[in-house]
Design a protein around this motif. Structure first.
Motif, PDB file in Angstrom:
ATOM      1  N   ASP A 239       0.825  -1.219   0.000  1.00 32.30           N
ATOM      2  CA  ASP A 239       0.000   0.000   0.000  1.00 32.30           C
ATOM      3  C   ASP A 239       0.862   1.274   0.000  1.00 32.30           C
ATOM      4  O   ASP A 239       0.860   2.053   0.962  1.00 32.30           O
ATOM      5  CB  ASP A 239      -0.915  -0.003   1.231  1.00 32.30           C
ATOM      6  CG  ASP A 239      -2.012   1.065   1.128  1.00 32.30           C
ATOM      7  OD1 ASP A 239      -2.204   1.644   0.041  1.00 32.30           O
ATOM      8  OD2 ASP A 239      -2.664   1.337   2.155  1.00 32.30           O
ATOM      9  N   ALA A 256      -6.997   6.966 -13.566  1.00 30.98           N
ATOM     10  CA  ALA A 256      -8.315   6.365 -13.772  1.00 30.98           C
ATOM     11  C   ALA A 256      -8.192   4.870 -14.059  1.00 30.98           C
ATOM     12  O   ALA A 256      -9.011   4.062 -13.590  1.00 30.98           O
ATOM     13  CB  ALA A 256      -9.040   7.067 -14.923  1.00 30.98           C
ATOM     14  N   THR A 259      -7.924   2.521 -10.983  1.00 28.34           N
ATOM     15  CA  THR A 259      -9.144   2.222 -10.220  1.00 28.34           C
ATOM     16  C   THR A 259      -9.865   0.999 -10.768  1.00 28.34           C
ATOM     17  O   THR A 259     -10.696   0.396 -10.080  1.00 28.34           O
ATOM     18  CB  THR A 259     -10.109   3.423 -10.244  1.00 28.34           C
ATOM     19  OG1 THR A 259     -10.529   3.682 -11.593  1.00 28.34           O
ATOM     20  CG2 THR A 259      -9.443   4.669  -9.689  1.00 28.34           C
ATOM     21  N   LYS A 260      -9.565   0.616 -11.998  1.00 26.08           N
ATOM     22  CA  LYS A 260     -10.200  -0.536 -12.624  1.00 26.08           C
ATOM     23  C   LYS A 260      -9.447  -1.839 -12.353  1.00 26.08           C
ATOM     24  O   LYS A 260      -9.948  -2.924 -12.662  1.00 26.08           O
ATOM     25  CB  LYS A 260     -10.322  -0.302 -14.137  1.00 26.08           C
ATOM     26  CG  LYS A 260     -11.177   0.918 -14.494  1.00 26.08           C
ATOM     27  CD  LYS A 260     -11.222   1.137 -16.005  1.00 26.08           C
ATOM     28  CE  LYS A 260     -12.033   2.379 -16.346  1.00 26.08           C
ATOM     29  NZ  LYS A 260     -12.063   2.629 -17.812  1.00 26.08           N
ATOM     30  N   ARG A 261      -8.255  -1.728 -11.785  1.00 26.47           N
ATOM     31  CA  ARG A 261      -7.504  -2.927 -11.442  1.00 26.47           C
ATOM     32  C   ARG A 261      -8.085  -3.511 -10.149  1.00 26.47           C
ATOM     33  O   ARG A 261      -8.353  -2.761  -9.201  1.00 26.47           O
ATOM     34  CB  ARG A 261      -6.021  -2.598 -11.236  1.00 26.47           C
ATOM     35  CG  ARG A 261      -5.305  -2.081 -12.471  1.00 26.47           C
ATOM     36  CD  ARG A 261      -3.828  -1.817 -12.158  1.00 26.47           C
ATOM     37  NE  ARG A 261      -3.101  -1.240 -13.287  1.00 26.47           N
ATOM     38  CZ  ARG A 261      -1.817  -0.919 -13.272  1.00 26.47           C
ATOM     39  NH1 ARG A 261      -1.101  -1.127 -12.143  1.00 26.47           N
ATOM     40  NH2 ARG A 261      -1.228  -0.400 -14.318  1.00 26.47           N
ATOM     41  N   TRP A 264      -7.163  -2.219  -6.438  1.00 21.71           N
ATOM     42  CA  TRP A 264      -6.343  -1.008  -6.447  1.00 21.71           C
ATOM     43  C   TRP A 264      -7.090   0.234  -5.945  1.00 21.71           C
ATOM     44  O   TRP A 264      -6.470   1.169  -5.446  1.00 21.71           O
ATOM     45  CB  TRP A 264      -5.778  -0.752  -7.847  1.00 21.71           C
ATOM     46  CG  TRP A 264      -4.636  -1.653  -8.185  1.00 21.71           C
ATOM     47  CD1 TRP A 264      -4.649  -3.013  -8.263  1.00 21.71           C
ATOM     48  CD2 TRP A 264      -3.294  -1.256  -8.489  1.00 21.71           C
ATOM     49  NE1 TRP A 264      -3.417  -3.499  -8.598  1.00 21.71           N
ATOM     50  CE2 TRP A 264      -2.554  -2.445  -8.755  1.00 21.71           C
ATOM     51  CE3 TRP A 264      -2.646  -0.034  -8.588  1.00 21.71           C
ATOM     52  CZ2 TRP A 264      -1.208  -2.420  -9.088  1.00 21.71           C
ATOM     53  CZ3 TRP A 264      -1.307  -0.004  -8.922  1.00 21.71           C
ATOM     54  CH2 TRP A 264      -0.600  -1.200  -9.169  1.00 21.71           C
ATOM     55  N   SER A 265      -8.371   0.248  -6.075  1.00 19.53           N
ATOM     56  CA  SER A 265      -9.137   1.427  -5.633  1.00 19.53           C
ATOM     57  C   SER A 265      -9.045   1.611  -4.122  1.00 19.53           C
ATOM     58  O   SER A 265      -9.331   2.694  -3.595  1.00 19.53           O
ATOM     59  CB  SER A 265     -10.604   1.300  -6.063  1.00 19.53           C
ATOM     60  OG  SER A 265     -11.185   0.125  -5.521  1.00 19.53           O
ATOM     61  N   ASP A 266      -8.629   0.558  -3.418  1.00 13.32           N
ATOM     62  CA  ASP A 266      -8.494   0.642  -1.967  1.00 13.32           C
ATOM     63  C   ASP A 266      -7.125   1.162  -1.524  1.00 13.32           C
ATOM     64  O   ASP A 266      -6.922   1.433  -0.336  1.00 13.32           O
ATOM     65  CB  ASP A 266      -8.726  -0.740  -1.329  1.00 13.32           C
ATOM     66  CG  ASP A 266     -10.141  -1.246  -1.534  1.00 13.32           C
ATOM     67  OD1 ASP A 266     -11.061  -0.403  -1.563  1.00 13.32           O
ATOM     68  OD2 ASP A 266     -10.324  -2.468  -1.670  1.00 13.32           O
ATOM     69  N   VAL A 270      -4.175   5.768  -4.513  1.00 11.41           N
ATOM     70  CA  VAL A 270      -5.241   5.896  -5.510  1.00 11.41           C
ATOM     71  C   VAL A 270      -6.410   6.705  -4.956  1.00 11.41           C
ATOM     72  O   VAL A 270      -7.007   7.531  -5.648  1.00 11.41           O
ATOM     73  CB  VAL A 270      -5.724   4.502  -5.967  1.00 11.41           C
ATOM     74  CG1 VAL A 270      -6.903   4.628  -6.921  1.00 11.41           C
ATOM     75  CG2 VAL A 270      -4.579   3.734  -6.639  1.00 11.41           C
ATOM     76  N   GLY A 271      -6.700   6.506  -3.713  1.00 11.48           N
ATOM     77  CA  GLY A 271      -7.842   7.194  -3.123  1.00 11.48           C
ATOM     78  C   GLY A 271      -7.584   8.613  -2.669  1.00 11.48           C
ATOM     79  O   GLY A 271      -8.523   9.394  -2.463  1.00 11.48           O
TER      80      GLY A 271
END
Length: 305
Positions: A239, A256, A259-261, A264-266, A270-271
């Motif tokens: 992380d 962008a 976020t689709k992996r 990964w959005s967590d 990324v956040g």
């Protein structure tokens, strides 16, 4: 050129001397006999080139950038297919990865500059008396500066080369000084969307090290020579605070896309705006635009702190 390889040694500044020119009737340099030459110490030894070469061929994107930055652009008659900066560079189908001696000689060069001796191209060109400067990928900042100095000396633009390196040093020092040491921050540098990265012992890793950033790829670098491929699970567990994407051009990656992996959005980066979209070329070359790469890192560090 991907990725940056850690080749080469410190290049010493050469000396001006007088020697028999490197011309010949076999498609060589075209320099006149007894012309003044400059001897430059490169990775392939002491190389004598015309004091003011008029037909330079570059088979290295980094060195192409340098030649134009120091004012030697008008002397360049051909560059390889990957030399995409500056736009004025005379791009051709020549390749630094699969060099063709006959194709290079067809441009009647009085100096060829390259960063890799692929397929014995150096000896092939030396056989027909074409001066070749082998300036490998720099292992550190000092080597990068030295190579720019070498090209300045070889092309008759020594003062301009010094101006470029002095400017780079000043800009880099200013950027690092303006960014507080980020020893508590971790980062991930992505070379491609297959999760290949760089460790701290690479040239790129050393640049990040100037800011005190901690590289999550170091623990995964065992027998990969500084360029480990991380697993998705490992990366998600680490992380990182910052994610630097050096695959925006080659692989179409951006914030962008991450976020689709899966998972990964967590990630904190990324956040919370910790994803930095780099220019692939600037992040993989050790020439005049290196200060721009450093600036991108410095801006990211200041943003998250």
């Amino acid at each position: 050129m991907r990725p940056v390889r850690t080749l080469g040694a410190v290049m010493a500044i050469g000396i001006v001397t007088f020697a028999t020119a490197c011309g010949g009737d076999d498609g060589g340099s075209g320099a006149e006999p007894d012309a003044k030459t400059v001897t430059v110490q490169a990775a392939n030894g002491a190389v004598s080139v015309p004091a003011a070469p008029k037909r330079i061929v570059s088979l290295s994107p980094t060195h192409t950038e340098t030649l134009f930055a120091i004012g030697a652009g008008p002397q360049v008659v051909a560059v390889d297919a990957y030399s995409n900066h500056p736009a004025a560079a005379p791009r051709t189908k020549l390749s630094g990865f699969k060099p063709n001696a006959e194709a290079i000689i067809a441009y009647k060069p009085d100096l060829v500059v390259l960063s890799d001796d692929m397929d014995g191209i150096v000896k092939a060109l030396e056989k027909v008396k074409v001066p070749v400067l082998l300036e490998p990928a720099a292992k550190n900042l000092d080597e990068a500066y030295d190579e720019i100095g070498d090209l300045g000396q070889a092309t008759g633009h020594q003062a301009e080369a010094k101006k470029v390196t002095d400017g780079m040093r000043a800009d880099i020092q200013k950027t690092v000084a303006a960014s507080s040491k980020a020893k508590s921050l971790t980062y991930y540098h992505e070379l491609d969307n297959q999760l290949h990265s760089v460790s701290s012992k690479t040239f790129v890793g050393q640049v990040y090290g100037m800011f005190g950033l901690q590289n999550i790829a170091d623990k995964a670098d065992k027998a990969s020579g500084g360029y480990p491929q991380l697993s998705r699970e490992y990366l998600l567990k680490q992380d990182p605070d910052l994610i630097f994407l050096a695959d925006t051009k080659c692989c179409g990656q951006n914030a962008a896309a991450l976020t689709k992996r899966p998972g990964w959005s967590d990630l904190d980066a990324v956040g919370h705006g910790g994803v930095v979209e780099l220019d692939d070329d600037i992040a993989s070359r050790w020439g005049p635009r290196l200060a721009e790469f450093v600036k991108a890192i410095g801006d990211a560090v200041q943003k998250v702190q």
